[in-house]
Design an enzyme around this catalytic site. Structure first.
Site, PDB file in Angstrom:
ATOM      1  N   LEU A   1      23.250  69.794  12.008  1.00 28.82           N
ATOM      2  CA  LEU A   1      22.714  71.022  12.605  1.00 28.82           C
ATOM      3  C   LEU A   1      21.695  70.701  13.679  1.00 28.82           C
ATOM      4  O   LEU A   1      21.510  71.455  14.624  1.00 28.82           O
ATOM      5  CB  LEU A   1      22.043  71.884  11.539  1.00 28.82           C
ATOM      6  N   GLY A   2      20.999  69.614  13.508  1.00 26.90           N
ATOM      7  CA  GLY A   2      19.980  69.279  14.491  1.00 26.90           C
ATOM      8  C   GLY A   2      19.130  68.139  13.980  1.00 26.90           C
ATOM      9  O   GLY A   2      19.245  67.697  12.831  1.00 26.90           O
TER      10      GLY A   2
ATOM     11  N   GLY B   1      15.466  67.277  13.276  1.00 27.39           N
ATOM     12  CA  GLY B   1      14.115  67.830  13.149  1.00 27.39           C
ATOM     13  C   GLY B   1      13.076  66.746  13.328  1.00 27.39           C
ATOM     14  O   GLY B   1      13.405  65.574  13.538  1.00 27.39           O
TER      15      GLY B   1
ATOM     16  N   PHE C   1      11.342  65.386  11.194  1.00 20.32           N
ATOM     17  CA  PHE C   1      11.244  64.448  10.087  1.00 20.32           C
ATOM     18  C   PHE C   1      12.585  63.823   9.723  1.00 20.32           C
ATOM     19  O   PHE C   1      12.703  63.143   8.735  1.00 20.32           O
ATOM     20  CB  PHE C   1      10.650  65.143   8.869  1.00 20.32           C
ATOM     21  N   GLY C   2      13.604  64.103  10.519  1.00 21.61           N
ATOM     22  CA  GLY C   2      14.910  63.540  10.228  1.00 21.61           C
ATOM     23  C   GLY C   2      16.004  64.555  10.510  1.00 21.61           C
ATOM     24  O   GLY C   2      15.719  65.720  10.797  1.00 21.61           O
TER      25      GLY C   2
ATOM     26  N   VAL D   1      19.159  67.212  10.094  1.00 24.23           N
ATOM     27  CA  VAL D   1      19.452  68.310   9.179  1.00 24.23           C
ATOM     28  C   VAL D   1      20.947  68.586   9.202  1.00 24.23           C
ATOM     29  O   VAL D   1      21.547  68.708  10.280  1.00 24.23           O
ATOM     30  CB  VAL D   1      18.681  69.588   9.589  1.00 24.23           C
TER      31      VAL D   1
ATOM     32  N   LYS E   1      17.957  68.491   4.675  1.00 26.39           N
ATOM     33  CA  LYS E   1      17.111  67.716   5.576  1.00 26.39           C
ATOM     34  C   LYS E   1      16.975  66.314   5.002  1.00 26.39           C
ATOM     35  O   LYS E   1      16.504  66.123   3.883  1.00 26.39           O
ATOM     36  CB  LYS E   1      15.742  68.378   5.709  1.00 26.39           C
TER      37      LYS E   1
ATOM     38  N   ASP F   1       2.732  72.659  12.914  1.00 25.80           N
ATOM     39  CA  ASP F   1       3.778  72.425  13.909  1.00 25.80           C
ATOM     40  C   ASP F   1       4.609  73.679  14.107  1.00 25.80           C
ATOM     41  O   ASP F   1       5.829  73.646  14.075  1.00 25.80           O
ATOM     42  CB  ASP F   1       4.650  71.245  13.478  1.00 25.80           C
TER      43      ASP F   1
END
Ligand SMILES: *[C@@H]1O[C@H](CO)[C@@H](O)[C@H](O)[C@H]1NC(C)=O
Ligand SMILES: *[C@@H]1O[C@H](CO)[C@@H](O)[C@H](O)[C@H]1NC(C)=O
Ligand SMILES: *[C@@H]1O[C@H](CO)[C@@H](O)[C@H](O)[C@H]1NC(C)=O
Ligand SMILES: *[C@@H]1O[C@H](CO)[C@@H](O)[C@H](O)[C@H]1NC(C)=O
Ligand SMILES: *[C@@H]1O[C@H](CO)[C@@H](O)[C@H](O)[C@H]1NC(C)=O
Ligand SMILES: *[C@@H]1O[C@H](CO)[C@@H](O)[C@H](O)[C@H]1NC(C)=O
Ligand SMILES: *[C@@H]1O[C@H](CO)[C@@H](O)[C@H](O)[C@H]1NC(C)=O
Ligand SMILES: *[C@@H]1O[C@H](CO)[C@@H](O)[C@H](O)[C@H]1NC(C)=O
Ligand SMILES: *[C@@H]1O[C@H](CO)[C@@H](O)[C@H](O)[C@H]1NC(C)=O
Ligand SMILES: *[C@@H]1O[C@H](CO)[C@@H](O)[C@H](O)[C@H]1NC(C)=O
Ligand SMILES: *[C@@H]1O[C@H](CO)[C@@H](O)[C@H](O)[C@H]1NC(C)=O
Ligand SMILES: *[C@@H]1O[C@H](CO)[C@@H](O)[C@H](O)[C@H]1NC(C)=O
Length: 822
Positions: free
Chosen positions: A510-511, A513, A515-516, A518, A532, A629
């Site tokens: 999906l993308g 992020g 932090f890693g 997803v 995630k 964030d």
């Protein structure tokens, strides 16, 4: 000796004079010019005049700069004599008398019982009471029973059925004439009780009936409870009334009848009264669309006949005069019993004044009861809590049925009775849809049964081979989760996630992020999830991680993405979230074609939703989470375009403080970071407020706030917004993609709020609670914003206006780069 006594007496007398009194006794009257002040100094009572020569006895707020009258004793009989005083006679009669004891105005206390040793006292609530003794147990008479135009916290609006007392609010005739005007806010107790605004005895607005926690037509009440309001509705054989309270007594608020035909709530902001809520606030006034129609203020035209009905007079209807309303296409057939119902979704229930209520019936029984009675025209649940219960039956024409939008709170199913032919013609179009839904339901059900079976089987086998994997709620946190739901956060095994995400295939990505990556996945009966996959070095110890994850799982709010599970396997650490069908906000906002899908209504909905989510993080949850964030890509949208904040609590997992000191990396994203955070790593709730302000301005303008180190600050979003604001041209900021209708005042309000949030000094920025307040009020009076905080290179001549951390703003580019590492 006697001199000393006299002296002491004198001092005592002076001291007594210094303290304003709050009581009148038969021996101590109140003269014109004197004041009674309640013991906590909130309210004062005395004589006042609005036009020369006309005197009234009234109560107003003692401590605020605006003399706001909340009660007038003799609104219909102004006093023209001079040298008058307010007295209480020994039998408990309150009266205004002249110096020769002529009574100009009076009220009797309790007619039934004899009042001994009467005392009249002004209480801290603003209630002026007559008691037999100074014990405040029971009142022989109280001003709260005779409201003028204002309902204070604790006052009752409605009936005492035992005494026949009808407490309602009637506006002043004009600013200077307290006598009763045309506008009246009253409890209508016919049928299912509802608050009603009358304008010269003509109904103008209804609150809808009380359906459990709030009035059916005022769903925003549920959000107001978060800002400290509490609401009460009592309907029993003795009393029918509404009242409210405010948990923080230092916040002054009042509900009042306005002589423009509205009921309004005002809140004192410290300098002025701010209009918090006002009804009616749109074109859908009572009777506008006539009978058997719906009114939707956002539709065009606003009125529409119910399905199965047609305009009574199509000429008038087409000319925009809808007041004749609609009529049935086919007559009901009660005798043969062929009638049926059509459901109106998200309805504000129609006028209940001729309805009957039976709280013991279920919805099905309600339907049968309605079908059995030939005069029944519609039905609905009387209480919407716990899936709905009780029965309201309408037996006259359907009036003032309003519609809520899909993403607004509130509204409930309303069932209109229709002739069989009309139902058929309506369901014809939707027949295929129904067929599809039926097939889907059946298939879904089968799948559910199947997976249920599988899970059961698996659980059984697990029980023997694997130690406890489905962890219980965290034991350590047992005490500190007050106010939050206990949750069972499942530990999901790695294999399940592998299958769900198709081995973490790139198609499912999906993308990426902060932090890693997803991934999208499907588990169980096709339930969609987002996984995630945290990069290994972004997480500290496993035990701390577990603790934090349990905490994050407890943060549950409509505007937060829900954490549904987690997975730890060797070095793999994963978080499982609910899947958001519409992806992230930035994909809409900064895209020329998809941006048009965000009309103003939706954008405002997002602005308000994110504020609520953030307020919950900052304040309503026990944890006091700072997001750190917040940005457009961290706002996800569900299938109905409801905004949900994601990635909250990540800073906790990665133990942000340590990261800053160890790696000099600040969690956060440029463009959204407040100066004090970007420069120095100082974060607080106010740095989130800054990010929120940037987000608001982005939502309005459709522009991304990029730009660090631009030499010309006005070329980027904040600078541009500030420039346009100062030049009075701030509507030019609006995204050209917002082509359809928008409310100018709403947009202006949001720009104003956005600018307040991005002010340079953290202490100038409002809290999220104030922001939520401002968004909810229809006409707030907001302070003037100061210059936004830019993270840009400064001229040495330009000094910061901020008192704290002045030296921070003179850093050069290199320092910032070093701090960021990005
Ligand atoms: C009222 O105002 C006075 C001075 O203006 C202040 O000392 C007092 O605390 C205030 N009382 C309340 C209840 O706000
Ligand atoms: C109480 O006394 C006043 C005057 O002293 C009189 O006008 C009034 O009627 C009395 N009220 C009752 C209830 O007796
Ligand atoms: C007002 O009334 C008081 C007694 O109630 C009297 O002493 C005083 O002289 C009067 N003042 C005027 C201006 O009439
Ligand atoms: C009391 O004074 C008013 C004028 O203030 C006068 O009209 C009235 O006649 C007086 N009544 C008596 C009983 O003296
Ligand atoms: C007060 O009570 C007395 C005696 O019952 C009555 O004559 C008088 O009209 C009452 N006054 C008011 C204002 O109700
Ligand atoms: C009120 O005070 C009187 C005398 O002070 C006393 O006799 C009576 O019992 C008191 N009544 C109540 C209800 O406290
Ligand atoms: C408001 O209250 C007054 C006094 O009880 C009553 O005369 C009036 O009819 C009420 N108005 C409405 C609209 O209920
Ligand atoms: C009550 O409101 C005042 C003013 O808005 C605020 O300063 C105070 O902190 C609040 N108190 C509580 C307990 O929330
Ligand atoms: C009535 O409402 C108008 C518009 O909202 C407002 O300007 C006015 O001050 C209100 N009147 C009162 C007496 O509050
Ligand atoms: C009831 O059904 C009969 C037979 O189908 C029909 O003739 C009659 O018109 C119906 N009654 C009404 C009120 O429609
Ligand atoms: C039908 O409903 C009306 C209004 O609620 C009621 O007055 C009437 O008694 C009902 N008739 C029957 C047969 O229940
Ligand atoms: C309720 O009944 C009254 C009296 O029959 C009628 O005047 C009024 O229009 C009805 N109201 C509604 C909403 O049907």
């Amino acid at each position: 000796m006697s001199q000393i006594t006299a002296c002491l007496l004198f001092i005592l007398l002076v001291l007594a004079q210094a303290y304003a009194r709050d009581t009148i006794t038969p021996s101590e009257s109140l003269n014109d010019g004197d004041l009674l002040v309640s013991s906590d100094e909130t309210f004062a009572l005395g004589f006042f005049s609005t036009t020369p020569g006309h005197k009234y006895v009234g109560i107003w707020y003692n401590n605020i700069s605006v003399k706001t009258k909340v009660w007038v004793a003799n609104r219909q009989t102004p006093i023209t004599d001079s040298n008058v005083s307010l007295v209480i006679t020994s039998n408990g009669t309150l009266a205004v008398t002249t110096s020769n004891s002529t009574i100009l105005w009076s009220v009797n206390s309790s007619s039934s019982s004899v009042v001994t040793n009467p005392v009249a006292k002004l209480l801290d609530t603003g209630n002026f009471v007559v008691t037999s003794n100074s014990s405040e147990e029971s009142f022989a008479w109280q001003s709260f029973d005779y409201p003028t135009d204002t309902l204070l916290p604790g006052m009752k609006l409605g009936y005492d059925l035992r005494t026949g007392l009808n407490r309602n609010l009637t506006a002043w005739k004009s600013e200077t004439d307290p006598s009763p005007g045309d506008d009246c806010v009253a409890m209508n107790i016919h049928g299912d009780p509802e608050l009603t605004v009358f304008f010269g005895y003509v109904k103008r607005w209804r609150s809808g009936p009380w359906t459990g926690d709030d009035f059916n037509g005022i769903p925003e009440m549920s959000t107001y409870t978060k800002t400290g309001f509490s609401f009460k509705f009592v309907d029993n054989s003795n009393e029918i009334y509404y009242s409210y309270d405010m948990s923080n007594k230092s916040i002054l608020t009042r509900l009042m009848a306005n002589n423009t035909g509205r009921v309004q709530r005002w809140v004192w902001t410290g300098q002025t009264w701010s209009l918090f809520w006002s009804m009616p606030n749109n074109a859908c006034e009572y009777g506008k669309c006539g009978a058997y129609s719906t009114c939707d203020p956002n539709a065009s035209p606003i009125c529409a006949c119910l399905d199965g009905f047609e305009p009574k007079s199509s000429t008038n209807w087409n000319l925009g005069d809808w007041s004749d309303g609609c009529m049935r296409k086919h007559r009901l057939d009660c005798v043969n019993g062929t009638d049926g119902f059509l459901v109106v979704k998200k309805a504000m229930l129609p006028d209940t004044s001729n309805s009957t209520v039976d709280r013991s019936l279920s919805l099905d029984q309600c339907r049968t009861t309605c079908l059995r009675n030939c005069s029944c025209t519609g039905y609905s649940n009387a209480d919407v809590r716990n899936g709905g219960s009780g029965c309201i039956i309408w037996s006259t024409k359907i009036m003032d049925l309003r519609l809520f939008r899909l993403y607004e709170y509130g509204g409930q199913d309303f069932f209109v009775r229709l002739a069989a032919q009309d139902i058929e013609s309506n369901s014809h179009e939707s027949k295929t849809r129904v067929a599809i839904i039926t097939v889907c339901t059946v298939v879904g059900f089968l799948l559910l049964v199947l997976t249920g079976y599988c899970i059961l089987k698996r659980k059984k086998s697990r029980g023997t081979t694997v130690p406890v994997y489905y962890s219980k709620t965290d034991h350590n946190m047992g005490e500190s989760n007050g106010g939050m739901k206990d949750v069972e956060l499942p530990l999901i095994d790695f294999g399940t996630l592998m299958t769900a995400t198709n081995n973490f295939s790139t198609e499912n990505l999906l993308g990426e992020g902060g932090f890693g990556p997803v991934y999208k996945g499907k588990i169980g009966a096709g339930q969609e999830i987002a996984v995630k996959r945290l990069s290994k070095d972004s997480v500290q110890g496993i035990d701390e991680f577990k603790n934090e994850v349990m905490l994050i799982a407890k943060l549950q709010h409509r505007n937060l993405v829900r954490l549904q599970g987690y997975c730890i396997q060797g070095e793999e650490i994963m978080l499982i979230y609910e899947y958001m069908a519409n992806g992230s906000l930035d994909a809409f906002l900064f895209d020329k074609s998809r941006g048009t899908l965000l009309d103003w209504k939706t954008r405002f909905h997002i602005i308000a939703g994110v504020a609520r989510g953030l307020l919950y993080l900052h304040q309503d949850s026990r944890l006091r989470v700072i997001h750190r964030d917040l940005k457009a890509s961290n706002i996800l949208l569900d299938k109905d375009m409801n905004p949900k904040i994601s990635d909250f609590g990540m800073a906790r997992i990665s133990a942000g403080d340590e990261i800053i000191t160890k790696t000099r990396r600040v969690v956060g994203t440029y463009g959204y970071m407040s100066p004090e955070y970007a420069m120095d790593g100082i974060f607080s709730v106010k740095s989130d407020v800054y990010s929120y302000g940037v987000l608001v301005l982005e939502l309005i303008s459709g522009q991304k706030n990029r730009g660090v180190f631009l030499s010309q600050p006005h070329l980027y979003l904040l600078g541009n917004a500030w420039k346009l604001w100062n030049e009075g041209r701030c509507l030019e900021l609006i995204d050209p993609l917002i082509s359809s209708y928008f409310s100018q005042s709403e947009v202006m309000k949001c720009i104003h709020i956005g600018l307040l949030c991005v002010q340079e000094c953290p202490e100038d920025r409002p809290t999220m609670q104030s922001v939520a307040f401002m968004i909810d009020s229809s006409d707030p009076s907001l302070p003037k914003p100061k210059k936004p905080g830019f993270i840009a290179k400064r001229d040495s001549s330009e000094s910061s206006s901020c008192s704290t951390k002045k030296e921070l703003y003179s850093v050069d580019d290199e320092t910032i780069t070093a701090v960021t590492g990005r």
